[in-house]
Scaffold this motif. Structure first.
Motif, PDB file in Angstrom:
ATOM      1  N   ASP A  36      15.475  -4.416   1.771  1.00  0.00           N
ATOM      2  CA  ASP A  36      14.156  -4.023   1.267  1.00  0.00           C
ATOM      3  C   ASP A  36      13.106  -5.096   1.561  1.00  0.00           C
ATOM      4  OD1 ASP A  36      15.835  -2.727  -1.610  1.00  0.00           O
ATOM      5  OD2 ASP A  36      15.009  -1.561   0.067  1.00  0.00           O
ATOM      6  N   THR A  37      13.548  -6.242   2.074  1.00  0.00           N
ATOM      7  CA  THR A  37      12.615  -7.313   2.413  1.00  0.00           C
ATOM      8  C   THR A  37      11.620  -6.832   3.457  1.00  0.00           C
ATOM      9  OG1 THR A  37      14.182  -9.072   1.901  1.00  0.00           O
ATOM     10  CG2 THR A  37      12.409  -9.611   3.451  1.00  0.00           C
ATOM     11  N   ALA A  38      10.339  -6.939   3.130  1.00  0.00           N
ATOM     12  CA  ALA A  38       9.296  -6.423   4.015  1.00  0.00           C
ATOM     13  C   ALA A  38       7.933  -6.756   3.428  1.00  0.00           C
ATOM     14  CB  ALA A  38       9.413  -4.907   4.172  1.00  0.00           C
ATOM     15  N   VAL A  39       6.913  -6.565   4.238  1.00  0.00           N
ATOM     16  CA  VAL A  39       5.550  -6.520   3.724  1.00  0.00           C
ATOM     17  C   VAL A  39       5.272  -5.065   3.358  1.00  0.00           C
ATOM     18  CG1 VAL A  39       3.112  -6.940   4.177  1.00  0.00           C
ATOM     19  CG2 VAL A  39       4.844  -8.451   5.165  1.00  0.00           C
ATOM     20  N   TYR A  40       4.815  -4.858   2.138  1.00  0.00           N
ATOM     21  CA  TYR A  40       4.554  -3.519   1.641  1.00  0.00           C
ATOM     22  C   TYR A  40       3.050  -3.256   1.621  1.00  0.00           C
ATOM     23  CZ  TYR A  40       9.411  -2.885   0.244  1.00  0.00           C
ATOM     24  OH  TYR A  40      10.778  -2.734   0.261  1.00  0.00           O
ATOM     25  N   TYR A  41       2.695  -2.080   2.094  1.00  0.00           N
ATOM     26  CA  TYR A  41       1.311  -1.666   2.171  1.00  0.00           C
ATOM     27  C   TYR A  41       1.125  -0.318   1.461  1.00  0.00           C
ATOM     28  CZ  TYR A  41       1.471  -4.773   6.278  1.00  0.00           C
ATOM     29  OH  TYR A  41       1.652  -5.836   7.140  1.00  0.00           O
ATOM     30  N   CYS A  42      -0.030  -0.119   0.870  1.00  0.00           N
ATOM     31  CA  CYS A  42      -0.367   1.215   0.402  1.00  0.00           C
ATOM     32  C   CYS A  42      -1.512   1.741   1.262  1.00  0.00           C
ATOM     33  CB  CYS A  42      -0.732   1.235  -1.075  1.00  0.00           C
ATOM     34  SG  CYS A  42      -2.153   0.240  -1.560  1.00  0.00           S
ATOM     35  N   ALA A  43      -1.563   3.041   1.363  1.00  0.00           N
ATOM     36  CA  ALA A  43      -2.559   3.658   2.235  1.00  0.00           C
ATOM     37  C   ALA A  43      -2.881   5.065   1.763  1.00  0.00           C
ATOM     38  CB  ALA A  43      -2.047   3.706   3.670  1.00  0.00           C
ATOM     39  N   GLN A  44      -4.100   5.468   2.049  1.00  0.00           N
ATOM     40  CA  GLN A  44      -4.501   6.855   1.850  1.00  0.00           C
ATOM     41  C   GLN A  44      -3.811   7.691   2.919  1.00  0.00           C
ATOM     42  OE1 GLN A  44      -8.746   7.425   2.277  1.00  0.00           O
ATOM     43  NE2 GLN A  44      -8.480   9.599   2.728  1.00  0.00           N
ATOM     44  N   VAL A  45      -3.261   8.834   2.505  1.00  0.00           N
ATOM     45  CA  VAL A  45      -2.549   9.674   3.459  1.00  0.00           C
ATOM     46  C   VAL A  45      -3.036  11.108   3.368  1.00  0.00           C
ATOM     47  CG1 VAL A  45      -0.488   8.225   3.490  1.00  0.00           C
ATOM     48  CG2 VAL A  45      -0.665  10.086   1.822  1.00  0.00           C
ATOM     49  N   GLY A  46      -2.730  11.844   4.429  1.00  0.00           N
ATOM     50  CA  GLY A  46      -3.070  13.260   4.469  1.00  0.00           C
ATOM     51  C   GLY A  46      -1.815  14.116   4.442  1.00  0.00           C
ATOM     52  N   VAL A  47      -1.897  15.254   5.074  1.00  0.00           N
ATOM     53  CA  VAL A  47      -0.769  16.180   5.113  1.00  0.00           C
ATOM     54  C   VAL A  47       0.443  15.501   5.734  1.00  0.00           C
ATOM     55  CG1 VAL A  47       0.049  18.347   6.099  1.00  0.00           C
ATOM     56  CG2 VAL A  47      -2.291  18.175   5.226  1.00  0.00           C
ATOM     57  N   GLY A  48       1.594  15.720   5.124  1.00  0.00           N
ATOM     58  CA  GLY A  48       2.809  15.104   5.627  1.00  0.00           C
ATOM     59  C   GLY A  48       2.908  13.622   5.352  1.00  0.00           C
ATOM     60  N   CYS A  49       2.032  13.132   4.469  1.00  0.00           N
ATOM     61  CA  CYS A  49       1.998  11.707   4.118  1.00  0.00           C
ATOM     62  C   CYS A  49       1.751  10.832   5.332  1.00  0.00           C
ATOM     63  CB  CYS A  49       3.280  11.294   3.400  1.00  0.00           C
ATOM     64  SG  CYS A  49       3.474  12.090   1.790  1.00  0.00           S
ATOM     65  N   ILE A  50       0.956  11.339   6.234  1.00  0.00           N
ATOM     66  CA  ILE A  50       0.553  10.582   7.419  1.00  0.00           C
ATOM     67  C   ILE A  50      -0.691   9.770   7.076  1.00  0.00           C
ATOM     68  CG2 ILE A  50      -0.177  10.725   9.822  1.00  0.00           C
ATOM     69  CD1 ILE A  50       2.693  11.650   9.296  1.00  0.00           C
ATOM     70  N   PRO A  51      -0.720   8.484   7.438  1.00  0.00           N
ATOM     71  CA  PRO A  51      -1.900   7.669   7.119  1.00  0.00           C
ATOM     72  C   PRO A  51      -3.182   8.298   7.658  1.00  0.00           C
ATOM     73  CG  PRO A  51      -0.128   6.267   7.874  1.00  0.00           C
ATOM     74  CD  PRO A  51       0.331   7.673   8.082  1.00  0.00           C
ATOM     75  N   SER A  52      -4.237   8.206   6.847  1.00  0.00           N
ATOM     76  CA  SER A  52      -5.503   8.816   7.225  1.00  0.00           C
ATOM     77  C   SER A  52      -6.285   7.969   8.215  1.00  0.00           C
ATOM     78  CB  SER A  52      -6.355   9.062   5.974  1.00  0.00           C
ATOM     79  OG  SER A  52      -5.688   9.939   5.090  1.00  0.00           O
ATOM     80  N   SER A  92      -4.226  11.437  -1.876  1.00  0.00           N
ATOM     81  CA  SER A  92      -2.789  11.177  -1.847  1.00  0.00           C
ATOM     82  C   SER A  92      -2.583   9.781  -1.296  1.00  0.00           C
ATOM     83  CB  SER A  92      -2.078  12.203  -0.968  1.00  0.00           C
ATOM     84  OG  SER A  92      -2.205  13.502  -1.508  1.00  0.00           O
ATOM     85  N   ILE A  93      -1.622   9.077  -1.882  1.00  0.00           N
ATOM     86  CA  ILE A  93      -1.386   7.673  -1.539  1.00  0.00           C
ATOM     87  C   ILE A  93       0.093   7.483  -1.211  1.00  0.00           C
ATOM     88  CG2 ILE A  93      -1.502   5.280  -2.339  1.00  0.00           C
ATOM     89  CD1 ILE A  93      -4.243   6.538  -2.074  1.00  0.00           C
ATOM     90  N   ALA A  94       0.346   6.633  -0.252  1.00  0.00           N
ATOM     91  CA  ALA A  94       1.724   6.322   0.106  1.00  0.00           C
ATOM     92  C   ALA A  94       1.933   4.824   0.216  1.00  0.00           C
ATOM     93  CB  ALA A  94       2.098   6.989   1.425  1.00  0.00           C
ATOM     94  N   TRP A  95       3.170   4.431  -0.002  1.00  0.00           N
ATOM     95  CA  TRP A  95       3.599   3.062   0.258  1.00  0.00           C
ATOM     96  C   TRP A  95       4.364   3.042   1.584  1.00  0.00           C
ATOM     97  CZ3 TRP A  95       2.275  -1.323  -2.220  1.00  0.00           C
ATOM     98  CH2 TRP A  95       1.732  -1.207  -3.513  1.00  0.00           C
ATOM     99  N   PHE A  96       4.061   2.023   2.377  1.00  0.00           N
ATOM    100  CA  PHE A  96       4.752   1.784   3.632  1.00  0.00           C
ATOM    101  C   PHE A  96       5.290   0.366   3.601  1.00  0.00           C
ATOM    102  CE2 PHE A  96       3.265   5.500   6.009  1.00  0.00           C
ATOM    103  CZ  PHE A  96       2.201   5.904   5.224  1.00  0.00           C
ATOM    104  N   ARG A  97       6.200   0.068   4.487  1.00  0.00           N
ATOM    105  CA  ARG A  97       6.698  -1.301   4.592  1.00  0.00           C
ATOM    106  C   ARG A  97       7.050  -1.625   6.030  1.00  0.00           C
ATOM    107  NH1 ARG A  97      12.570  -0.757   1.450  1.00  0.00           N
ATOM    108  NH2 ARG A  97      13.612   0.559   3.022  1.00  0.00           N
ATOM    109  N   GLN A  98       6.968  -2.913   6.324  1.00  0.00           N
ATOM    110  CA  GLN A  98       7.353  -3.388   7.654  1.00  0.00           C
ATOM    111  C   GLN A  98       8.202  -4.630   7.489  1.00  0.00           C
ATOM    112  OE1 GLN A  98       4.129  -4.020  10.428  1.00  0.00           O
ATOM    113  NE2 GLN A  98       5.533  -3.901  12.164  1.00  0.00           N
ATOM    114  N   GLY A  99       9.482  -4.466   7.790  1.00  0.00           N
ATOM    115  CA  GLY A  99      10.404  -5.582   7.709  1.00  0.00           C
ATOM    116  C   GLY A  99      10.348  -6.437   8.952  1.00  0.00           C
ATOM    117  N   PRO A 100      10.940  -7.631   8.913  1.00  0.00           N
ATOM    118  CA  PRO A 100      10.916  -8.523  10.071  1.00  0.00           C
ATOM    119  C   PRO A 100      11.559  -7.868  11.286  1.00  0.00           C
ATOM    120  CG  PRO A 100      12.312  -9.390   8.309  1.00  0.00           C
ATOM    121  CD  PRO A 100      11.635  -8.211   7.767  1.00  0.00           C
ATOM    122  N   GLY A 101      10.804  -7.791  12.367  1.00  0.00           N
ATOM    123  CA  GLY A 101      11.308  -7.210  13.594  1.00  0.00           C
ATOM    124  C   GLY A 101      11.458  -5.705  13.571  1.00  0.00           C
TER     125      GLY A 101
END
Length: 119
Positions: free
Chosen positions: A89-105, A33-42
């Motif tokens: 929506d301005t941010a750095v976007y990351y993808c990551a492998q996730v587990g149950v609840g879409c929590i990063p592995s 399972s894969i998820a997209w995350f993002r981190q905006g400025p601040g």
């Protein structure tokens, strides 16, 4: 070990569209399972969207109806189609492998891809 590389970011005006790609290597994507995350400025990193091995998808409320996550296991790729983009929506976007609840592995993150929405 599954390795993921993000691409497809850039600058776009409000209302525009962009498609991000997350290409996997090292393992077969279909098992993850894969998820997209993002981190905006601040801001803290937040989960944006998740796609399970079953194909089931989830979205954070702020992007529902605008973003679509999809996967092609044969291409080892997960995409995030982003429409009607907003400045927030301005941010750095990351993808990551996730587990149950879409929590990063893991707590390891790639370089991400910068998305800037501005007029």
């Amino acid at each position: 070990q599954l390795q993921l590389v993000e691409s497809g970011g850039g600058s776009v005006q409000p209302g525009g569209s962009m498609r991000l790609s997350c290409v996997a290597s090292g393992r077969t994507l279909e098992n993850y399972s894969i998820a997209w995350f993002r981190q905006g400025p601040g801001k803290e990193r937040e989960g944006v969207s998740c796609i399970m091995t079953s194909g089931r998808t989830t979205y954070v409320d702020s992007v529902k109806g605008r973003f679509t996550i999809s996967r092609d296991n044969a291409k080892n790729t997960v995409w995030l189609q982003m429409n009607n983009l907003k400045p927030e929506d301005t941010a750095v976007y990351y993808c990551a492998q996730v587990g149950v609840g879409c929590i990063p592995s893991s707590d390891r993150w790639g370089q991400g891809t910068q998305v800037t929405v501005s007029s």
